[in-house]
Design an enzyme around this catalytic site. Structure first.
Site, PDB file in Angstrom:
ATOM      1  N   LEU A   1      -4.848  -3.102   2.568  1.00 14.87           N
ATOM      2  CA  LEU A   1      -3.741  -3.120   1.206  1.00 14.87           C
ATOM      3  C   LEU A   1      -4.469  -2.414   0.416  1.00 14.87           C
ATOM      4  O   LEU A   1      -5.444  -2.940  -0.213  1.00 14.87           O
ATOM      5  CB  LEU A   1      -3.275  -4.571   1.308  1.00 14.87           C
ATOM      6  CG  LEU A   1      -2.306  -4.592   0.058  1.00 14.87           C
ATOM      7  CD1 LEU A   1      -0.747  -4.145   0.736  1.00 14.87           C
ATOM      8  CD2 LEU A   1      -1.944  -5.684  -0.747  1.00 14.87           C
TER       9      LEU A   1
ATOM     10  N   GLU B   1     -10.879  -5.084   5.065  1.00 16.13           N
ATOM     11  CA  GLU B   1     -10.530  -5.924   4.114  1.00 16.13           C
ATOM     12  C   GLU B   1     -10.497  -7.301   4.718  1.00 16.13           C
ATOM     13  O   GLU B   1     -11.091  -7.656   5.659  1.00 16.13           O
ATOM     14  CB  GLU B   1      -9.501  -5.701   3.644  1.00 16.13           C
ATOM     15  CG  GLU B   1      -8.082  -5.769   4.515  1.00 16.13           C
ATOM     16  CD  GLU B   1      -6.556  -5.242   3.804  1.00 16.13           C
ATOM     17  OE1 GLU B   1      -6.617  -5.520   2.627  1.00 16.13           O
ATOM     18  OE2 GLU B   1      -5.603  -5.145   4.576  1.00 16.13           O
TER      19      GLU B   1
ATOM     20  N   LYS C   1       2.906  -3.826   2.329  1.00  8.73           N
ATOM     21  CA  LYS C   1       2.872  -5.153   1.917  1.00  8.73           C
ATOM     22  C   LYS C   1       4.038  -5.885   2.626  1.00  8.73           C
ATOM     23  O   LYS C   1       4.979  -6.359   1.836  1.00  8.73           O
ATOM     24  CB  LYS C   1       2.867  -5.633   0.512  1.00  8.73           C
ATOM     25  CG  LYS C   1       2.085  -6.908  -0.064  1.00  8.73           C
ATOM     26  CD  LYS C   1       1.731  -6.982  -1.664  1.00  8.73           C
ATOM     27  CE  LYS C   1       1.336  -8.234  -1.853  1.00  8.73           C
ATOM     28  NZ  LYS C   1       0.362  -8.700  -1.317  1.00  8.73           N
TER      29      LYS C   1
ATOM     30  N   TYR D   1       6.885  -7.859   0.312  1.00  3.31           N
ATOM     31  CA  TYR D   1       6.677  -8.673  -0.938  1.00  3.31           C
ATOM     32  C   TYR D   1       5.789  -8.241  -1.846  1.00  3.31           C
ATOM     33  O   TYR D   1       5.177  -7.139  -1.740  1.00  3.31           O
ATOM     34  CB  TYR D   1       6.156 -10.083  -0.189  1.00  3.31           C
ATOM     35  CG  TYR D   1       4.920 -10.325   0.210  1.00  3.31           C
ATOM     36  CD1 TYR D   1       4.342  -9.629   1.247  1.00  3.31           C
ATOM     37  CD2 TYR D   1       4.055 -10.934  -0.639  1.00  3.31           C
ATOM     38  CE1 TYR D   1       3.211  -9.747   1.772  1.00  3.31           C
ATOM     39  CE2 TYR D   1       2.695 -11.053  -0.297  1.00  3.31           C
ATOM     40  CZ  TYR D   1       2.115 -10.531   0.861  1.00  3.31           C
ATOM     41  OH  TYR D   1       0.770 -10.484   1.211  1.00  3.31           O
TER      42      TYR D   1
HETATM   43  N1  PMP Z   1      -5.533  -7.273   1.176  1.00  2.83           N
HETATM   44  C1  PMP Z   1      -4.555  -8.055   1.593  1.00  2.83           C
HETATM   45  C2  PMP Z   1      -4.233  -7.994   3.002  1.00  2.83           C
HETATM   46  C3  PMP Z   1      -3.853  -9.163   0.516  1.00  2.83           C
HETATM   47  O1  PMP Z   1      -2.984  -9.711   1.196  1.00  2.83           O
HETATM   48  C4  PMP Z   1      -4.024  -8.857  -0.621  1.00  2.83           C
HETATM   49  C5  PMP Z   1      -3.516  -9.774  -1.627  1.00  2.83           C
HETATM   50  N2  PMP Z   1      -2.972 -10.978  -1.434  1.00  2.83           N
HETATM   51  C6  PMP Z   1      -5.142  -8.032  -1.157  1.00  2.83           C
HETATM   52  C7  PMP Z   1      -5.839  -7.143  -0.249  1.00  2.83           C
HETATM   53  C8  PMP Z   1      -5.540  -8.059  -2.578  1.00  2.83           C
HETATM   54  O2  PMP Z   1      -4.186  -7.414  -3.373  1.00  2.83           O
HETATM   55  P1  PMP Z   1      -4.137  -7.560  -4.721  1.00  2.83           P
HETATM   56  O3  PMP Z   1      -5.526  -7.293  -5.390  1.00  2.83           O
HETATM   57  O4  PMP Z   1      -3.118  -6.713  -5.279  1.00  2.83           O
HETATM   58  O5  PMP Z   1      -3.677  -9.294  -4.890  1.00  2.83           O
END
Ligand code: PMP
Length: 283
Positions: A201, A177, A145, A32
């Site tokens: 991610l 994270e 993702k 996604y």
């Molecule tokens: N890490 C994880 C596990 C996430 O699911 C997300 C986004 N929901 C992020 C980091 C942050 O990504 P982004 O800045 O692209 O929203």
């Protein structure tokens, strides 16, 4: 709710349906992407497209659309939301097949879905929150993702049970994270965030904040840091598309920055609000 994009068609939400044999439903065999729109304009669309492409490539699904096609789908969805402040959700699964089998056939047609939901971008920097330190129980391809989010969901539930805003995850003593965000800490004026590897991610907000830090002249280290380092941090914040820059005041019972909004966090949160898109996504 605006219309749903499903396999090349625009459908009313109550009508949009996929097969019970879809591999997304049976195996979470899909990926996604989430793109924030500010009054009709996406933040870093090219980066979201690149991450979508990487996720698809990593699980051997051909990208069903070009960047221009995806942008047009996302824009149409955003326009269906008041003020076009919207969170666009894109999902691509490997497709449906019967009977259920783990090894997918080669000839499947991906299931492509996108929806929009209303969203209010933060107007001021949110007050610091408490996060809970937890073991990162997820798999070792967190750079994809994937829609397989059971680990993330269990961690979120556990954090919520502790009254925490988010988990902050560690593997072998190193911070990775959150369940749905990236983390930063500040020590002696230097901004630290874990490097992009298979354990996190690659957040689009993370990269945007790093570029803002460079513009603000804040020294940056994309470097792993330990739980001990974190507990001694001067400031800590998390980032995500929906939260932008969210200050952290407590890690468990340990106060960070006296549980107040730190100066570098505030500077970056403000810089973020100033840098929101106000024009077309692609040149
Ligand atoms: N890490 C994880 C596990 C996430 O699911 C997300 C986004 N929901 C992020 C980091 C942050 O990504 P982004 O800045 O692209 O929203």
């Amino acid at each position: 709710m605006s219309l749903v994009y499903l396999n090349g068609q625009w459908q009313r939400p109550e009508e949009a349906a996929v097969s019970v044999f879809d591999r997304g439903f049976l195996f979470a065999d899909g990926i996604y992407e989430v793109v924030p729109f500010y009054q009709g304009y996406p933040l870093e669309f090219e980066a979201h497209f690149a991450r979508l492409e990487n996720s698809l490539q990593a699980i051997n699904i051909p990208n069903p659309h070009t960047q221009t096609e995806w942008l047009s789908i996302c824009q149409t969805l955003a326009e269906g939301i008041a003020n076009a402040n919207a969170i666009i959700y894109i999902q691509v699964t490997r497709g449906a097949e019967y009977p259920r089998q783990h090894l997918p056939s080669n000839s499947l047609t991906p299931t492509v879905m996108a929806t929009a939901s209303a969203w209010t971008p933060p107007e001021t920097t949110a007050p610091p929150v408490r996060v809970e330190l937890m073991d990162d129980i997820r798999w070792l391809r967190c750079d994809i993702k994937s829609i397989s989010l059971l680990g993330n969901i269990l961690l979120k539930q556990q954090a919520a049970q502790c009254g925490a805003f988010e988990p902050i995850l560690q593997r072998a003593g190193r911070i990775t994270e959150g369940a749905s965000c990236n983390y930063f800490m500040v020590k002696n004026g230097v901004l630290f965030t874990p490097p992009k590897d298979n354990l996190i991610l690659p957040g689009i907000t993370r990269d945007w904040v790093l570029s803002l830090a460079h513009q603000c002249g804040i020294p940056v280290e994309e470097q792993a840091f330990s739980v001990d380092d974190l507990m001694q941090a001067d400031e800590c914040f998390l980032t995500s598309s929906t939260r932008e820059v969210q200050p952290v005041g407590f890690i468990g019972e340990t106060a960070i920055a006296n549980a107040k909004l730190g100066p570098i966090t505030e500077q970056l949160a403000q810089a973020f609000r100033m840098s929101r898109p106000q024009g077309p996504a692609l040149a």
